[in-house]
Design a protein around this motif. Structure first.
Motif, PDB file in Angstrom:
ATOM      1  N   LYS A 142       2.299   1.664  -3.427  1.00  0.00           N
ATOM      2  CA  LYS A 142       1.292   2.144  -4.384  1.00  0.00           C
ATOM      3  C   LYS A 142       1.017   3.637  -4.181  1.00  0.00           C
ATOM      4  O   LYS A 142       0.953   4.398  -5.148  1.00  0.00           O
ATOM      5  CB  LYS A 142       0.003   1.346  -4.208  1.00  0.00           C
ATOM      6  CG  LYS A 142      -1.111   1.778  -5.129  1.00  0.00           C
ATOM      7  CD  LYS A 142      -2.375   0.986  -4.860  1.00  0.00           C
ATOM      8  CE  LYS A 142      -3.531   1.579  -5.623  1.00  0.00           C
ATOM      9  NZ  LYS A 142      -4.803   1.020  -5.183  1.00  0.00           N
ATOM     10  N   GLU A 143       0.868   4.052  -2.934  1.00  0.00           N
ATOM     11  CA  GLU A 143       0.522   5.446  -2.648  1.00  0.00           C
ATOM     12  C   GLU A 143       1.669   6.410  -2.967  1.00  0.00           C
ATOM     13  O   GLU A 143       1.432   7.501  -3.463  1.00  0.00           O
ATOM     14  CB  GLU A 143       0.114   5.606  -1.186  1.00  0.00           C
ATOM     15  CG  GLU A 143      -1.181   4.924  -0.823  1.00  0.00           C
ATOM     16  CD  GLU A 143      -2.400   5.525  -1.503  1.00  0.00           C
ATOM     17  OE1 GLU A 143      -2.453   6.763  -1.674  1.00  0.00           O
ATOM     18  OE2 GLU A 143      -3.292   4.747  -1.880  1.00  0.00           O
ATOM     19  N   PHE A 180      -1.293  12.445   4.701  1.00  0.00           N
ATOM     20  CA  PHE A 180      -1.844  11.241   5.328  1.00  0.00           C
ATOM     21  C   PHE A 180      -1.912  11.435   6.837  1.00  0.00           C
ATOM     22  O   PHE A 180      -2.917  11.104   7.473  1.00  0.00           O
ATOM     23  CB  PHE A 180      -0.979  10.023   4.978  1.00  0.00           C
ATOM     24  CG  PHE A 180      -1.433   8.768   5.661  1.00  0.00           C
ATOM     25  CD1 PHE A 180      -2.436   7.993   5.110  1.00  0.00           C
ATOM     26  CD2 PHE A 180      -0.857   8.361   6.855  1.00  0.00           C
ATOM     27  CE1 PHE A 180      -2.867   6.831   5.736  1.00  0.00           C
ATOM     28  CE2 PHE A 180      -1.277   7.205   7.481  1.00  0.00           C
ATOM     29  CZ  PHE A 180      -2.282   6.441   6.928  1.00  0.00           C
ATOM     30  N   LYS A 220       2.806  13.831   0.611  1.00  0.00           N
ATOM     31  CA  LYS A 220       1.767  12.801   0.735  1.00  0.00           C
ATOM     32  C   LYS A 220       1.765  12.192   2.141  1.00  0.00           C
ATOM     33  O   LYS A 220       0.703  11.930   2.702  1.00  0.00           O
ATOM     34  CB  LYS A 220       1.953  11.704  -0.314  1.00  0.00           C
ATOM     35  CG  LYS A 220       1.565  12.120  -1.710  1.00  0.00           C
ATOM     36  CD  LYS A 220       1.740  10.964  -2.681  1.00  0.00           C
ATOM     37  CE  LYS A 220       1.351  11.360  -4.082  1.00  0.00           C
ATOM     38  NZ  LYS A 220       1.488  10.240  -5.034  1.00  0.00           N
ATOM     39  N   ARG A 224       0.829  -1.211   0.000  1.00  0.00           N
ATOM     40  CA  ARG A 224       0.000   0.000   0.000  1.00  0.00           C
ATOM     41  C   ARG A 224       0.863   1.261   0.000  1.00  0.00           C
ATOM     42  O   ARG A 224       0.578   2.216  -0.724  1.00  0.00           O
ATOM     43  CB  ARG A 224      -0.931  -0.013   1.207  1.00  0.00           C
ATOM     44  CG  ARG A 224      -1.829   1.192   1.204  1.00  0.00           C
ATOM     45  CD  ARG A 224      -3.023   1.038   2.067  1.00  0.00           C
ATOM     46  NE  ARG A 224      -3.800   2.267   1.990  1.00  0.00           N
ATOM     47  CZ  ARG A 224      -4.630   2.656   2.892  1.00  0.00           C
ATOM     48  NH1 ARG A 224      -4.843   1.909   3.954  1.00  0.00           N
ATOM     49  NH2 ARG A 224      -5.287   3.772   2.764  1.00  0.00           N
TER      50      ARG A 224
END
Length: 156
Positions: free
Chosen positions: A52-53, A145, A141, A49
């Motif tokens: 991917k992010e 988050f 990012k 994950r």
């Protein structure tokens, strides 16, 4: 300018530390009943994950894997040699008698704190190495988050 860079760097490092520390704490408590194979599957899922992010390159992926290894080692150290006792069972032993086992509780706490203190510098180094390897857009990012999900990490 230099103070701003240092401040942002420290905030970013703290954010990553909280992110992965929260993940380790969550994994340590939430998944304490899981087998090592189950934990390995969760680890793969989390790494995929993050990959991917953030769209990590090979170097960043290696640093993320190192961080995951260090966190897994810290989790094992915190769990300690009491593999036969879950946290719930350990607490039950503390209240099994007519009085709370203060000495047992202190020994348990000392064991856990010692494990955190021993692994702490290695965890911080791995988290800093990973975060510092990120490009500014990737770091943003991570900060976004943390801003969106920060309350999840304060539940301990």
């Amino acid at each position: 300018m230099k103070k701003t860079w240092i401040k942002r760097g420290l905030i970013g490092l703290l954010s990553v530390g909280v992110l992965f520390g929260g993940l380790a704490a969550y994994a340590g408590n939430r998944f304490s009943h899981m087998s090592e194979a189950d934990i390995a599957r969760v680890r793969v899922h989390v790494i995929e994950r993050v990959q991917k992010e953030l769209v990590l390159d090979a170097t960043q992926q290696a640093k993320l894997n190192t961080l995951a290894d260090v966190l897994q080692q810290q989790r094992a150290a915190i769990k300690g040699s009491s593999a036969d006792a879950s946290p719930h069972e350990a607490m039950q032993r503390l209240v099994a008698g007519n009085a709370f086992d203060r000495a047992g509780a202190q020994a348990l706490m000392d064991q856990k704190l010692s494990a955190v203190q021993k692994a702490g510098p290695e965890v911080l180094t791995a988290a800093a190495d990973f975060y510092d390897s990120l490009r500014p857009d990737q770091q943003e990012k991570v900060r976004a988050f943390m801003a969106r999900h920060g309350d999840r990490f304060s539940r301990g």
